[in-house]
Motif scaffolding. Structure first.
Motif, PDB file in Angstrom:
ATOM      1  N   SER A   1      -2.616 -48.236   3.360  1.00 44.39           N
ATOM      2  CA  SER A   1      -1.362 -47.491   3.561  1.00 44.39           C
ATOM      3  C   SER A   1      -0.202 -48.311   3.024  1.00 44.39           C
ATOM      4  O   SER A   1      -0.250 -49.539   3.032  1.00 44.39           O
ATOM      5  CB  SER A   1      -1.168 -47.177   5.048  1.00 44.39           C
ATOM      6  OG  SER A   1      -1.085 -48.376   5.803  1.00 44.39           O
ATOM      7  N   ARG A   2       0.816 -47.610   2.576  1.00 48.87           N
ATOM      8  CA  ARG A   2       2.003 -48.277   2.062  1.00 48.87           C
ATOM      9  C   ARG A   2       3.225 -47.410   2.363  1.00 48.87           C
ATOM     10  O   ARG A   2       3.122 -46.193   2.537  1.00 48.87           O
ATOM     11  CB  ARG A   2       1.878 -48.514   0.560  1.00 48.87           C
ATOM     12  CG  ARG A   2       1.705 -47.255  -0.261  1.00 48.87           C
ATOM     13  CD  ARG A   2       1.344 -47.566  -1.690  1.00 48.87           C
ATOM     14  NE  ARG A   2       0.973 -46.340  -2.426  1.00 48.87           N
ATOM     15  CZ  ARG A   2       0.416 -46.347  -3.613  1.00 48.87           C
ATOM     16  NH1 ARG A   2       0.158 -47.501  -4.223  1.00 48.87           N
ATOM     17  NH2 ARG A   2       0.098 -45.206  -4.215  1.00 48.87           N
ATOM     18  N   THR A   3       4.364 -48.063   2.420  1.00 46.05           N
ATOM     19  CA  THR A   3       5.618 -47.363   2.700  1.00 46.05           C
ATOM     20  C   THR A   3       6.356 -47.099   1.395  1.00 46.05           C
ATOM     21  O   THR A   3       6.574 -48.023   0.597  1.00 46.05           O
ATOM     22  CB  THR A   3       6.499 -48.199   3.649  1.00 46.05           C
ATOM     23  OG1 THR A   3       5.762 -48.474   4.849  1.00 46.05           O
ATOM     24  CG2 THR A   3       7.764 -47.462   4.004  1.00 46.05           C
TER      25      THR A   3
ATOM     26  N   THR B   1      11.953 -43.052   4.224  1.00 48.77           N
ATOM     27  CA  THR B   1      10.697 -43.801   4.015  1.00 48.77           C
ATOM     28  C   THR B   1       9.538 -43.011   4.593  1.00 48.77           C
ATOM     29  O   THR B   1       9.679 -42.308   5.609  1.00 48.77           O
ATOM     30  CB  THR B   1      10.759 -45.179   4.694  1.00 48.77           C
ATOM     31  OG1 THR B   1      11.032 -45.004   6.087  1.00 48.77           O
ATOM     32  CG2 THR B   1      11.843 -46.029   4.054  1.00 48.77           C
TER      33      THR B   1
ATOM     34  N   THR C   1       5.079 -43.163   5.089  1.00 49.32           N
ATOM     35  CA  THR C   1       3.815 -43.924   4.986  1.00 49.32           C
ATOM     36  C   THR C   1       2.798 -43.104   4.218  1.00 49.32           C
ATOM     37  O   THR C   1       2.467 -41.973   4.600  1.00 49.32           O
ATOM     38  CB  THR C   1       3.264 -44.271   6.377  1.00 49.32           C
ATOM     39  OG1 THR C   1       4.244 -45.024   7.095  1.00 49.32           O
ATOM     40  CG2 THR C   1       1.990 -45.071   6.264  1.00 49.32           C
TER      41      THR C   1
ATOM     42  N   LYS D   1      -1.033 -42.942   2.476  1.00 51.39           N
ATOM     43  CA  LYS D   1      -2.391 -43.502   2.478  1.00 51.39           C
ATOM     44  C   LYS D   1      -3.006 -43.346   1.103  1.00 51.39           C
ATOM     45  O   LYS D   1      -2.831 -42.324   0.449  1.00 51.39           O
ATOM     46  CB  LYS D   1      -3.254 -42.813   3.527  1.00 51.39           C
ATOM     47  CG  LYS D   1      -2.835 -43.121   4.958  1.00 51.39           C
ATOM     48  CD  LYS D   1      -3.811 -42.541   5.961  1.00 51.39           C
ATOM     49  CE  LYS D   1      -3.423 -42.933   7.376  1.00 51.39           C
ATOM     50  NZ  LYS D   1      -4.370 -42.403   8.386  1.00 51.39           N
TER      51      LYS D   1
END
Length: 793
Positions: free
Chosen positions: A297-299, A325, A327, A329
């Protein structure tokens, strides 16, 4: 030479065998008869059943010599027709899959090990043939589970296989391609000392069928222009090899194994986190990078349309946006084996922090270890190891009793084999030690799960134990005394257990022991320090086993020894007494229990002892008569100075402390208590006023009831003060109440009314209890207050 059997037969009768040549004898009528043997050959001999008969003529007599002809006869040709062993392939595969391995999860270890071997072979061969590497990318292993389709794909960029090698390696059960490769290298003397090839038995590949219903192997060798595919079903005795024609499935180099999982195993082994956990456990230290397909996962920042507030008009064609922002996946490759095998490096190049970090990651610890040892052993057995002493001991006693603590991780060529050992590598009392052991030539069974008992294992165990003792010895000799104090608090019980179980290492264990003593009640001291503090005339190491430090300090056994400035070890833990009894001696000094009979302190006055014994001999006999079988004998004591008496154990029985421990055993055998319980000996102090009064009573009033009561109470009191448990605590309590009533009755005055009520109450109780066994009367002191009593209301 063959044995010879000979016998001479006379010719006086016709039973003698005739020769092969004519011979004659005369009858009484002077007629001559000529004979020739009908059954002996003309050559003069016969060979039959391994015996050779030879005739000899001596003085008109015929002799027959029988020689065993075994040595001269050639063994008959008994070689029959040769047959090859046959095997039912499907049954053999079933045995390999379901009988060799205890856990299904090892399939990944075996397949990753095969991939590592393929990469190692390519790396080795590319030294002389650089063209083999080509432009197929780095040497690596990638594992991609697919939960939706229930598959696992393992891809390596190794040497790959040609069609012939597919048939030879995968089509032939129990033939290891790695073993053949190593054999070829040895014959060419090209095998280096640091090769990392793992394969040995040639059955590891078939462990894939533990979890897979179907296995597809696609492989491309740099020595071939074609890519081939090998397919097999789990319950089939045949396989298919075909050429790959789909351009999208072509590999540049290496092998790709796809497992189509069984229904029962699909959900467990197609889970990415499960696969990553297995790689970290079994293949963490494989020398090539292993990547697994993981969800991450990344923002990210995104622009969203801003909704107008209520009542606010938004012009047409204009849209307000705002950044937020979110999140996200996604799936990507993640390196699973980041930790490097620290034991493969030179210890001089490794910092202390690196050892601590490796320890915490490998064993999931949060405290730094107390000590570590990194060493390499060469000779009969070659292995590398890093051992640690943890910073904290086990939280319960189960780990002390259970040798299977999973603290030692065994690797073969950096591949994890097992951490489930039942004392093969370490004895039970050193089970707290954690570490890794890596060897190239351990005697494993085919499944690589069981360490077989052999001389190599015994040598490994001996060297590992020796290195552990060296590590503990270094802590004990460290300038920082707190380190060993911390070690002893956590693991002292383990070393005491070693004194019981490992007699061969007593010389290493004894200097590491620590005890409280009569001269050091706050600080633990070693046996070496005790011996240094011994007096010139002291020939033994004295000890006392009790249940606590407080009871040890006040024990009557100590009185004379403390008076003579003799130091005594306090054994206050349950295992202490057994450990000391197994040691027996230290620096040629015997261990002596001061709670047992025949205590010799070395400076007795024999003349004075003889006179005292004669003076109190009558009292000892009288007390023994009163106590009966409760004591074996009564004698004058050498160990008392302030107490009137003490109860000591016999030489060969249990002490009071051991008797208490054995009674407390949950599964103890009560029938053996009487047998093992030592005889009890009452020792009296001739200088004590009570004993002097009893001596007078013995001589002047031997039948006095009060004197007999005093003897009983004296024995019961000695029983408790010496560490024994009374058989009936209630009876003892009643005796004490009775003596208190005698001592306190009427001391502070008592009103007549209270006394009358007491008499009436006693009369009523006697009427109610008529016919029953009489019990000791308890007389309570009356509460009489004076006018000047400060506590008066």
């Amino acid at each position: 030479m063959a044995p010879v059997l000979s016998r001479t037969l006379a010719t006086t009768s016709l039973v003698s065998l005739p020769t092969s040549t004519p011979f004659s004898f005369k009858h009484s009528n002077n007629k001559a008869f000529n004979f020739r043997s009908a059954f002996l050959p003309r050559s003069g001999g016969l060979t039959c059943a391994g015996l050779k008969w030879n005739l000899q003529k001596r003085n008109k007599r015929v002799g027959i010599r029988c020689d065993a002809a075994v040595a001269d006869k050639e063994a008959p040709d008994t070689s029959g027709e040769k047959f090859e062993y046959q095997a039912e392939v499907s049954r053999l595969l079933d045995l390999i899959v379901h009988s060799l391995y205890s856990h299904k999860e090892v399939f990944l270890r075996e397949l990753v090990s095969n991939a590592s071997d393929a990469l190692d072979k390519l790396r080795f061969l590319s030294v002389t043939e650089p063209s083999l590497l080509g432009d197929a990318g780095d040497l690596e292993i990638r594992i991609k589970p697919d939960p939706e389709n229930g598959t696992i794909t393992i891809t390596d960029t190794g040497i790959g296989m040609t069609k012939e090698e597919l048939v030879d390696c995968l089509g032939t059960i129990a033939q290891s391609g790695t073993s053949k490769f190593l054999k070829a290298l040895k014959e060419n003397k090209d095998l280096g000392p640091d090769n990392g090839l793992i394969g040995q038995f040639g059955v590891g590949f078939y462990s894939a069928f533990l979890v897979a219903q179907k296995v597809v192997v696609a492989t491309k060798s740099p020595r071939s222009d074609k890519q081939y595919v090998w397919e097999a079903e789990a319950d089939s005795s045949s396989y298919v090899i075909r050429e790959e024609t789909d351009p999208e499935k072509l590999l540049k180099r290496g092998t790709q194994i796809t497992l189509y999982l069984k229904e029962d195993d699909k959900y467990e082994f197609s889970e990415p986190t499960r696969i990553q956990g297995l790689v970290k456990n079994y293949s963490q230290f494989v020398s090539f990078p292993i990547y697994t397909w993981q969800e991450k996962s990344r923002t990210i920042e995104v622009e969203e349309e801003e909704k107008p507030e209520e009542g606010e008009e938004q012009p047409e064609g204009e849209k307000k946006t705002k950044k937020t922002t979110k999140t996200e996946k996604y799936w990507d490759w993640e390196l699973a084996n980041e930790t490097k095998p620290i034991w493969m490096r030179n210890p001089k190049e490794i910092e202390k922090d690196e050892y601590h970090e490796f320890y915490k990651k490998t064993f999931n610890e949060f405290l730094d270890p107390l000590a570590y040892s990194h060493f390499t052993t060469e000779g009969e057995v070659e292995f590398r190891s890093v051992l640690y002493i943890p910073g904290m001991g086990p939280l319960n006693n189960e780990e002390i009793m259970n040798p299977k603590t999973k603290n030692i991780r065994l690797y073969v060529k950096r591949v994890f084999i097992s951490d489930d050992f039942d004392g093969e590598l370490f004895p039970r009392y050193l089970s707290f030690v954690k570490g890794v052991v890596d060897s190239d030539d351990l005697p494993l069974n085919v499944s690589r799960e069981i360490l077989q008992e052999s001389r190599i294992v015994r040598i490994m165990r001996k060297r590992l134990v020796r290195k552990t003792f060296d590590m503990i010895q270094d802590i004990s000799q460290s300038e920082n005394k707190e380190d060993y104090k911390k070690f002893w608090e956590n693991f002292g019980r383990f070393l005491k257990l070693g004194c019981v179980e490992d007699s061969g290492n007593h010389k290493r264990l004894a200097p590491l022991l620590r005890f409280y003593t009569s001269k050091s009640e706050e600080e633990l001291i070693s046996l070496d320090e005790y011996v240094e503090n011994m007096g010139e005339k002291q020939n033994a190491i004295y000890y006392l086993a009790t249940d606590s430090l407080k009871s040890a300090k006040s024990a009557p056994f100590l009185e004379k020894l403390v008076q003579k400035d003799i130091e005594v070890l306090y054994l206050i833990e349950p295992i202490d007494e057994v450990a000391i009894q197994n040691l027996q001696t230290y620096n040629e000094k015997k261990f002596v229990d001061i709670s047992k009979e025949d205590l010799e302190l070395g400076d007795e006055d024999e003349v004075k002892e003889r006179e005292t014994k004669q003076e109190f001999n009558l009292l000892c006999d009288w007390i023994k008569q009163q106590l009966g079988d409760k004591v074996a004998k009564v004698q004058v004591s050498k160990r008392l100075s302030s107490s009137p008496c003490v109860l000591v154990s016999g030489k060969f029985g249990w002490s009071a402390n051991m008797e208490r421990l054995m009674k407390a055993q949950a599964l103890g055998d009560t029938s053996s208590l009487e047998f093992m319980r030592g005889r009890r000996i009452l020792e009296i102090n001739p200088d004590h006023p009570i004993v002097k009064d009893l001596n007078a009573a013995c001589k002047n009033a031997p039948d006095s009831t009060d004197a007999k009561r005093a003897v009983d109470l004296l024995y019961d009191t000695a029983l408790i003060s010496s560490g024994f448990t009374p058989d009936s605590p209630a009876d003892l309590g009643n005796k004490i109440y009775e003596m208190m009533a005698m001592a306190l009755g009427g001391r502070w005055g008592r009103s007549d009314g209270d006394e009358a009520e007491s008499v009436e109450g006693n009369a009523t109780e006697s009427e109610i209890g008529a016919g029953e066994a009489s019990e000791a009367q308890v007389v309570e002191p009356s509460e009489v207050r004076n006018e000047s009593d400060p506590w008066q209301d």
